[in-house]
Write an enzyme that holds these catalytic residues in place. Structure first.
Site, PDB file in Angstrom:
ATOM      1  N   ASP A  82       3.263 -48.361  21.912  1.00  0.00           N
ATOM      2  CA  ASP A  82       3.099 -49.332  22.984  1.00  0.00           C
ATOM      3  C   ASP A  82       2.082 -50.363  22.482  1.00  0.00           C
ATOM      4  OD1 ASP A  82       3.116 -50.792  25.324  1.00  0.00           O
ATOM      5  OD2 ASP A  82       2.951 -49.050  26.649  1.00  0.00           O
TER       6      ASP A  82
HETATM    7  C1  BGC Z   1       3.715 -52.101  28.296  1.00  0.00           C
HETATM    8  C2  BGC Z   1       5.088 -51.935  27.702  1.00  0.00           C
HETATM    9  C3  BGC Z   1       5.610 -53.271  27.269  1.00  0.00           C
HETATM   10  C4  BGC Z   1       4.627 -53.899  26.299  1.00  0.00           C
HETATM   11  C5  BGC Z   1       5.078 -55.237  25.766  1.00  0.00           C
HETATM   12  C6  BGC Z   1       2.782 -52.882  27.397  1.00  0.00           C
HETATM   13  O1  BGC Z   1       1.622 -53.210  28.064  1.00  0.00           O
HETATM   14  O2  BGC Z   1       3.168 -50.839  28.590  1.00  0.00           O
HETATM   15  O3  BGC Z   1       5.954 -51.351  28.639  1.00  0.00           O
HETATM   16  O4  BGC Z   1       6.879 -53.128  26.719  1.00  0.00           O
HETATM   17  O5  BGC Z   1       3.394 -54.071  26.955  1.00  0.00           O
HETATM   18  O6  BGC Z   1       5.035 -56.200  26.746  1.00  0.00           O
END
Ligand code: BGC
Length: 841
Positions: free
Chosen positions: A278
Site C-alpha cells: 500500500d
Molecule cells: C490506500 C489504497 C490506495 C492507495 C493509492 C492508499 O492510501 O489505502 O487503497 O489504493 O492509497 O491511492
C-alpha cells in the site's frame, strides 16, 4: 515480544507451516474463465512458491536487464506525463518494457479526467448478484484501459468488521461467503477487459484508526473462515496483483509477512502475480523482499537505492530481485503488455458507464422500512412532494479518499424527482441543513469587503483586515472554500484553519470536504460573543492563482433552516428527506448516529408529516433513534453519478427495491460485535485482537442473542413473498457427495412484480469440536417474479461451505453429521428449516 518470536507465532497463527491436510472445495461461485486470467484453485497444502512465467522470453529479458533497471521495476516513481493516477512505474524502453500506470479504485477510475462514478461497492454487494458484480468490474476495466491505465487498485476484499470503519463503503459485506463471491466476480470483470486487478488490502485492514501501525492479532481459524476468504477467492479468480496492507498481522507488518505473502498467498493459494505495498506501507528492504513483497509504492525509499546496495552488499540475493521482477513481467506478459504490438486501448463509453451505474444503484437499493404504504409514491402521494436536505440538491456521489471519483455529470435528486413526478405535481424544496454556508454579509465588516469568490492572481498576495461586529452572542460555523493553497483566516489573533503537517488533503470527505463546484471546504465552529472581533484574511496566489470564499452559518440560521423544512414538509402530502454521513479513508466514524443536526431535522420533519421517507446516503450501518416516527427508510449508500435517477426509480415504484443488507444495523451502539471492547476495537496500546473469532457480523448477533435494528439480509420489497416446501438432500454440484442440495419454492403473493433475495443458512456440525457459527450464510439467489408467480430454487451447498478450518491440521475439515438448513428472507426471517446428514468422507 522479540521479532523472532513474533514471526514464529505469526506462522503458527496462519497455519502456513506446511502441514498437509485435506482441502475441500474452492471458494467463490462458478464462472467462465476470462481471457488473460487463469483460474487457479486452492492447492492441497503449503508448497514452495511457484516460479511464474518461465518462458524463454522472460528469461531473455531478465538476462539483459541491469540491476538498476531491475530495481526500477520494483518501485514507483513520479510520472513524466501524469494522468492523475495514484502510481507509476517506469518501464525499460530499450527492452520494450512499457511503463505501468496504476489507478484507484473500487468505485471507478480515479484519474485527473472524469470517469464513471459507480455506486460504492457496498451498494453493489446489496444486490446479492455475482453476475452484476462481473459487469461492474467490466465497466471499470474498460474505463481504466480507455483512460490510459494498466493496473486497477481494486477490489477491496477486507470485511466490514466494525461499523465505525471509514472504508466500509469501499468494501462489500460483513459476510465472508458473500464477499468472496463478489470479489471474485469483480476481479474477473476488471480483467476481462485487460486491466490488471489488485485485490487489497492484504490483510486485516478493517479499520482506519491506527491503520499504519496497529498490530492485528487473529487466530488461524478466524483468519481462514472470515477475512481471508475474499482474498483467497480473488486469487482463485486469477487476480494479477495483491496489495499488502498498512497494519501488522500477528506481530509483523503485512508487507513483510512471510507467513502471509510467501507461505499462504503463494504457497497455499498458488498466487503467481505480484505483491505491491500500500502507499508508503513498506518498512524495510531485506525483510520485505525476503518475505515476498515485489514492489514498493509509490516511491523507492526501500526498493530503490537501498535494494541495489543490499544486492551489491550480499544481504539480498540477486535471485530475490530476479524473482520479483519475473513476477511483474510475467503478469504484464499475461495481460499482453509486453507484446510487440499491444492491443489498442478502447474508447471510453460514458453512456454505457451511466447505464450500469444506474442499474447497480437500483439493484442494490435497500428498503429498510415502509409503514402505511408510504412508498411507492403513487397517486396523490406523488402529486405533492417536499424534498428536504442538502443532499437532495447536491448529490452525494461517492465517498472520500482514494475511492473518490469525479464523474462527467451527476444530476441532483431534486431534479430527478421533479422530472419523474411530472408537470401535474408540486415538488417543493427546503435545505434543512446548510453544509456550505452563506456569504458573510459585507456590512458586518469594517471596512467592508466582499469575501465571496475572490480570485488571487499567480504570485500575488491578497489580504484584508477588518473589524467584524456581531449584534448578539451566537454559535458560528465559519467555512473557507478554496482552490490551491489554503488561505489564512485569523479571528481575534487565532488561525481558524491551520494546515497540519502530514494530514493529506485528499482524505477530505466525499461530500463535506468539497463544495458543489469543486472547491475544497474547511469548517470551524465557535461560540462568538456580541461585539467587535478582529478578522484578518491572507490569500496567496501561488504558482497557479487561487480562488476562495469565506462563508458562515449560525445557530439562529440553522434554526431558521429547520423551521423552513418543517413548513415545507407540512405543506406537502409526501416528504422525501435526504440524510448523509460522510465517511472517508484515513479516519473512522466516531459515532453511528447521523452527523450534525440531522436527527433533530428528521424528528421535526417526521412529526410535521409522518409520510416522510428518509433516504440514507451513508457509508455503513447507522443507528436511528428517529426510526419509529418515519414512514419509510431507503438505504442508498453512496449511489454514484446516477444515484438521483436510481433513487427516483425506487421512490416512485418503477423498480422494486431488490437490495438486501450486507451488514447488520445495530439497535444500540453498545451492542455491536466490537462495542464496549477496546481490545477488539480500536485496539489497546497499538494491538487489537479479533476475539469475536469466527463470529463476525451477523454471526455475532446470533451467537450473543442480540436483536439488531435491521438484520443482515434484510430488505423490503413492494410485493409480498412466501417460502414453501424445503427439501435438503445429500449431493450437489458436480455430483460431489460431500455437498447438500437445497430446494425450496419462492412465491410472489402480492400484486406487483418484485425482486427477492432468497437466502440459505447452515447450522453447525455436531461432529466438530471447533467453534462454529450458529448460522452461516451458505447460498442465496436473487430472483424477479411476476405477481402470483412461483419459482423452485435449487442451491448447492458445496463442501467448503460445510467445512471449518482446523488449526491443528492447518486444513479445512468437513463438518459431517446432521446439520440444520434454514431458508428465508434474512438472517432473522427464516420460515423454512430442515435437517440433513452430511456424510463423513
Ligand atoms: C490506500 C489504497 C490506495 C492507495 C493509492 C492508499 O492510501 O489505502 O487503497 O489504493 O492509497 O491511492
Amino acid at each position: 515480544m522479540s521479532e523472532a518470536v513474533s514471526r514464529r507465532s505469526a506462522m503458527r497463527l496462519l497455519g502456513a507451516a506446511g502441514v498437509v491436510g485435506a482441502v475441500v472445495g474452492a471458494a467463490g461461485c462458478v464462472a467462465t474463465v476470462p481471457p488473460g486470467a487463469r483460474v487457479r484453485g486452492a492447492t492441497a497444502a503449503a508448497a514452495p512458491a511457484p516460479a511464474p512465467g518461465s518462458s524463454a522470453r522472460l528469461d531473455a529479458l531478465l538476462e539483459r536487464l541491469t540491476l538498476d533497471e531491475k530495481t526500477a521495476l520494483l518501485h514507483g516513481a513520479p510520472a513524466p506525463a501524469p494522468l492523475g493516477q495514484a502510481g507509476y512505474v517506469p518501464g525499460v524502453p530499450r527492452l520494450g518494457i512499457p511503463p505501468l500506470r496504476l489507478a484507484d479504485g473500487p468505485a471507478g477510475v480515479r484519474v485527473a479526467r472524469p470517469a464513471t462514478a459507480l455506486p460504492a461497492p457496498v451498494l453493489l454487494a446489496s444486490a446479492f448478484d455475482p453476475a452484476l458484480a462481473r459487469e461492474y468490474g467490466r465497466t471499470i476495466g474498460r474505463e481504466g484501459r480507455a483512460l490510459g491505465q494498466d493496473v486497477l487498485l481494486s477490489p477491496m476484499a477486507n470485511l466490514i468488521r466494525t461499523p465505525y470503519a471509514g472504508r466500509n463503503f469501499e468494501t462489500f459485506a460483513e459476510d465472508p461467503r458473500l464477499t468472496a463471491d463478489l470479489v471474485a466476480e469483480v476481479v474477473r470483470g476488471i480483467q476481462d477487459e485487460g486491466l490488471i486487478a489488485t485485490v487489497k488490502h492484504f490483510a486485516l485492514n478493517n479499520q482506519e484508526q491506527g491503520r499504519d501501525t496497529v498490530d492485528v492479532v487473529a487466530a488461524e481459524q478466524t483468519l481462514h473462515e472470515t477475512e481471508l476468504r475474499g482474498f483467497e477467492a480473488a486469487v482463485a479468480a486469477g487476480a494479477g496483483a495483491v496489495m499488502g496492507a498498512y497494519n501488522k498481522v500477528n506481530g509483523v507488518y503485512a508487507c513483510e509477512s512471510k507467513p502471509l505473502l510467501d507461505e499462504l498467498l503463494r504457497g497455499r493459494w498458488g498466487f503467481d502475480g505480484w505483491v505491491m505495498s500500500d502507499w508508503d506501507a513498506t518498512h524495510s528492504t531485506v525483510a520485505a523482499i525476503g518475505a515476498g513483497l515485489d514492489m514498493e509504492m509509490p516511491g523507492g525509499t526501500h526498493f530503490g537505492g537501498p535494494l541495489r546496495d543490499a544486492v551489491r552488499g550480499g544481504t539480498v540475493p540477486q535471485a530475490s530481485v530476479d524473482l520479483a521482477v519475473r513476477r511483474i513481467l510475467a503478469t504484464m506478459d499475461r495481460f499482453g503488455l509486453l507484446a510487440a504490438r499491444p492491443a489498442a486501448r478502447p474508447a471510453r463509453d460514458p453512456a454505457a458507464g451511466a447505464r450500469i451505474a444506474r442499474r447497480v444503484a437500483t439493484a442494490g437499493a435497500v428498503l429498510l422500512r415502509n409503514e402505511h404504504a408510504t412508498l411507492p409514491l403513487t397517486g396523490a402521494a406523488a402529486r405533492s412532494i417536499a424534498v428536504i436536505g442538502p443532499t437532495g440538491q447536491t448529490p452525494f456521489v461517492s465517498g472520500g479518499g482514494s475511492a473518490h471519483v469525479v464523474p462527467d455529470a451527476a444530476p441532483a435528486p431534486l431534479t430527478a424527482i421533479r422530472a419523474r413526478a411530472g408537470s401535474g405535481s408540486t415538488v417543493r424544496y427546503a435545505l434543512g441543513e446548510d453544509l456550505y454556508g452563506r456569504p458573510l454579509p459585507a456590512q458586518l465588516l469594517t471596512p467592508p469587503a466582499d469575501l465571496d469568490d475572490r480570485g488571487v492572481d499567480p504570485g500575488r498576495t491578497w489580504s484584508h483586515e477588518a473589524v467584524f461586529t456581531l449584534a448578539a452572542d451566537d454559535e458560528w460555523t465559519l467555512l473557507v472554500h478554496y482552490t490551491g493553497q489554503r488561505p489564512g483566516v485569523r479571528l481575534d489573533g487565532t488561525e481558524l484553519f491551520p494546515v497540519r503537517e502530514g494530514v493529506a488533503e485528499h482524505f477530505a470527505g466525499g461530500l463535506l470536504g468539497c463544495a458543489p463546484d469543486g472547491l475544497t471546504v474547511r469548517r470551524r465552529t465557535l461560540a462568538l460573543k456580541a461585539g467587535a472581533h478582529r478578522l484578518a484574511v491572507t490569500a496567496e496566489g501561488g504558482p497557479k492563482g487561487q480562488r476562495f470564499r469565506l462563508r458562515h452559518t449560525t445557530k439562529a440560521g440553522r434554526a431558521a433552516d429547520l423551521a423552513e423544512a418543517v413548513r415545507t414538509a407540512r405543506s406537502a402530502r409526501s416528504v422525501v428527506l435526504f440524510a448523509y454521513e460522510d465517511a472517508t479513508e484515513g479516519s473512522d466514524r466516531t459515532s453511528l448516529g447521523l452527523p450534525g443536526g440531522q436527527a433533530a431535522l428528521i424528528e421535526a420533519v417526521a412529526a410535521a408529516n409522518p409520510r416522510t421517507t428518509v433516504v440514507l446516503n451513508t457509508s455503513s450501518s447507522t443507528t436511528m433513534p428517529w426510526l419509529s416516527r418515519t414512514g419509510a427508510v431507503l438505504q442508498m449508500y453512496y449511489p454514484g453519478q446516477e444515484g438521483a435517477g436510481a433513487t427516483a426509480d425506487i421512490l416512485f415504484g418503477d423498480v422494486d427495491p431488490g437490495g438486501r443488507l450486507t451488514q447488520t444495523f445495530p439497535a444500540d451502539e453498545r451492542a455491536t460485535p466490537v462495542g464496549g471492547d477496546a481490545l477488539r476495537y480500536p485496539g489497546v496500546g497499538g494491538r487489537q485482537e479479533y476475539t469475536e473469532g469466527v463470529h463476525v457480523g451477523h454471526r455475532w448477533y446470533d451467537a450473543q442473542h442480540v436483536t439488531p435494528l435491521f438484520p443482515f439480509g434484510h430488505g423490503l420489497s413492494y410485493t409480498t413473498w412466501e417460502y414453501e416446501k424445503l427439501t435438503v438432500r445429500p449431493g450437489g454440484a458436480h455430483g460431489r457427495r460431500a455437498g447438500l442440495r437445497v430446494e425450496f419454492t419462492v412465491r410472489n403473493t402480492g400484486r406487483r412484480k418484485g425482486t427477492e433475495v432468497a437466502q440459505v443458512y447452515l447450522g453447525p456440525s455436531p461432529d466438530l469440536t471447533l467453534d462454529q457459527p450458529v448460522r452461516a450464510l451458505a447460498g442465496y439467489r436473487r430472483l424477479t417474479l411476476a405477481p402470483g408467480e412461483a419459482q423452485r430454487v435449487t442451491l448447492d451447498i458445496d463442501s467448503r461451505a460445510l467445512s471449518s478450518w482446523d488449526p491443528e491440521q492447518h486444513a479445512w475439515v468437513l463438518g459431517s453429521g446432521r446439520r440444520e438448513v434454514f431458508a428465508g428472507r434474512s438472517s432473522r426471517e427464516l420460515p423454512l428449516r430442515a435437517k440433513a446428514v452430511v456424510a463423513s468422507r
